[in-house]
Design a protein around this motif. Structure first.
Motif, PDB file in Angstrom:
ATOM      1  N   GLU A 109      41.760   5.760  -3.135  1.00 57.82           N
ATOM      2  CA  GLU A 109      41.322   7.111  -3.032  1.00 57.82           C
ATOM      3  C   GLU A 109      42.277   8.110  -2.691  1.00 57.82           C
ATOM      4  OE1 GLU A 109      38.408   7.444   0.160  1.00 57.82           O
ATOM      5  OE2 GLU A 109      37.686   5.553   0.019  1.00 57.82           O
ATOM      6  N   SER A 111      42.387  10.851  -1.541  1.00 53.25           N
ATOM      7  CA  SER A 111      42.554  11.382  -0.213  1.00 53.25           C
ATOM      8  C   SER A 111      43.524  10.656   0.742  1.00 53.25           C
ATOM      9  CB  SER A 111      41.005  11.383   0.670  1.00 53.25           C
ATOM     10  OG  SER A 111      40.563  10.260   0.594  1.00 53.25           O
ATOM     11  N   VAL A 114      46.527  12.228   0.973  1.00 50.66           N
ATOM     12  CA  VAL A 114      46.519  13.201   1.722  1.00 50.66           C
ATOM     13  C   VAL A 114      46.445  12.922   3.208  1.00 50.66           C
ATOM     14  CG1 VAL A 114      45.305  15.533   2.274  1.00 50.66           C
ATOM     15  CG2 VAL A 114      45.138  14.469  -0.032  1.00 50.66           C
ATOM     16  N   ASP A 115      45.607  11.861   3.683  1.00 47.18           N
ATOM     17  CA  ASP A 115      45.599  11.294   4.997  1.00 47.18           C
ATOM     18  C   ASP A 115      47.179  11.064   5.398  1.00 47.18           C
ATOM     19  OD1 ASP A 115      43.116  11.581   5.055  1.00 47.18           O
ATOM     20  OD2 ASP A 115      42.561   9.652   4.486  1.00 47.18           O
ATOM     21  N   LEU A 147      45.690  20.048  -1.102  1.00 44.47           N
ATOM     22  CA  LEU A 147      44.616  19.293  -0.607  1.00 44.47           C
ATOM     23  C   LEU A 147      44.774  19.307   0.923  1.00 44.47           C
ATOM     24  CD1 LEU A 147      43.605  16.442  -3.086  1.00 44.47           C
ATOM     25  CD2 LEU A 147      42.092  18.570  -2.538  1.00 44.47           C
ATOM     26  N   ARG A 151      42.974  21.722   4.105  1.00 49.76           N
ATOM     27  CA  ARG A 151      42.485  21.100   5.474  1.00 49.76           C
ATOM     28  C   ARG A 151      43.286  21.964   6.700  1.00 49.76           C
ATOM     29  NH1 ARG A 151      43.586  14.626   5.656  1.00 49.76           N
ATOM     30  NH2 ARG A 151      42.166  13.908   3.861  1.00 49.76           N
ATOM     31  N   ALA A 247      40.731  14.764  -8.077  1.00 54.53           N
ATOM     32  CA  ALA A 247      41.548  15.628  -7.196  1.00 54.53           C
ATOM     33  C   ALA A 247      41.767  17.084  -7.759  1.00 54.53           C
ATOM     34  CB  ALA A 247      42.850  14.803  -6.923  1.00 54.53           C
ATOM     35  N   SER A 250      38.809  18.843  -7.253  1.00 55.48           N
ATOM     36  CA  SER A 250      38.573  19.361  -6.030  1.00 55.48           C
ATOM     37  C   SER A 250      39.439  20.298  -5.373  1.00 55.48           C
ATOM     38  CB  SER A 250      38.985  18.066  -5.073  1.00 55.48           C
ATOM     39  OG  SER A 250      38.719  18.186  -3.697  1.00 55.48           O
TER      40      SER A 250
END
Length: 330
Positions: A109, A111, A114-115, A147, A151, A247, A250
């Motif tokens: 993923e 994301s 990003v994590d 991204l 956050r 992405a 998004s």
């Protein structure tokens, strides 16, 4: 510092002497570290620090890249008074891979990238007690960083995006590419296979490259991967491309949420990412009341995708833009 910046315009003239002298000495001062990312993968990064530095720049590289490719940029930023931290993303560089074939560019993923970046930020940047925190990201790294800023818009005092991957330059019309990606996604053997027209890493001659006009920097970068097979990453999987496309969408949908002061450098001759998506992003940022620097991308004329590995004149223009921008946001 002024003498150091002056060298940016003349470095290619004696690049070999620089790379095997001052740059190699600087590289030997690095600290190589690691942390645990999503799914218990071991992710590696490098940092260059000095007790006198009160500012830090987190560098977020592009697809297939490793921090091993970035010593020259780290050298220049370090000598401008910044500590420098550079991440190797999951699936590339010295970080853990996700598939049995280590050449396949893959992520479960988007994301997760990003994590991972958020984990590194909390572990390395916040705990450093810096007076100013900055981020610089290239290509895929630009998408990851943006991204993350959606956050945490207050994480950095300012961010510079270098040819960010807000849209991928696909070889097919978008509607057809989307149809193929969705078809492959439902078939595991295809989903994790190399995307159309790509394959394992190979050392392309300079004349076939559309990343930089600098012979010296291109050959040096290829040599890193030639000399260390563990660093090599080839083409992306169909799933990675699909995740990358999503992405980008998004990012566009969240542009108004990003309030971090931002400089976006665009390559006029980019064949890797879609510059129209960068233009749209800056339009949306401006409409939301927190425009990119100058209200639109700053175009580096004549540059291919890898602006910070370009010939001296284009690279120096970009570096001056970045360091001057960071200096204004203290």
């Amino acid at each position: 510092m002024h003498r150091h910046k002056a060298s940016w315009l003349t470095r290619e003239r004696a690049f070999s002497a620089f790379a095997t002298g001052p740059l190699l000495d600087f590289w030997r001062t690095r600290e190589e570290r690691e942390f645990t990312g999503v799914g218990n993968l071991t992710l590696r990064y490098v940092r260059f620090t000095a007790p006198k530095h009160k500012r830090v720049i987190l560098i977020v590289p592009g697809r297939i890249e490793s921090y091993v490719k970035y010593p020259e940029l780290a050298y220049d930023l370090f000598h401008c008074g910044y500590d420098v931290v550079i991440l190797d993303h999951r699936g590339q560089g010295r970080s853990d891979r996700l598939l049995e074939d280590p050449h396949r560019g893959h992520v479960m993923e988007f994301s997760h990238y990003v994590d991972d970046l958020e984990t590194l930020y909390l572990q390395e940047i916040v705990t450093g007690h810096y007076q100013q925190r900055y981020a610089l990201a290239h290509s895929m790294g630009g998408a990851i960083l943006t991204l993350f800023l959606a956050r945490q818009p207050q994480a950095f005092h300012a961010a510079a995006l270098i040819a960010p991957m807000f849209g991928i330059a696909l070889p097919l019309p978008t509607f057809l590419a989307t149809r193929i990606l969705d078809w492959a996604e439902k078939r595991p053997a295809m989903r994790d296979a190399y995307a159309m027209g790509t394959g394992r890493w190979r050392a392309n001659p300079f004349g076939e490259n559309h990343l930089t006009h600098s012979v010296e920097r291109y050959r040096r970068n290829v040599r890193f991967y030639s000399d260390d097979p563990a660093l090599r990453v080839g083409g992306p999987t169909y799933h990675w491309v699909r995740e990358g496309v999503h992405a980008g969408k998004s990012i566009i949908s969240q542009a108004e949420q990003i309030t971090t002061p931002m400089l976006l450098l665009q390559s006029s001759e980019d064949e890797v990412v879609d510059n129209r998506a960068q233009d749209l992003f800056c339009d949306l940022m401006r409409e939301a009341g927190h425009p990119c620097e100058g209200g639109k991308p700053r175009v580096i004329k004549g540059a291919y995708h890898e602006i910070l590995f370009e010939k001296d004149a284009m690279r120096a223009e970009a570096l001056h833009a970045v360091t001057d921008f960071f200096q204004r946001h203290r």
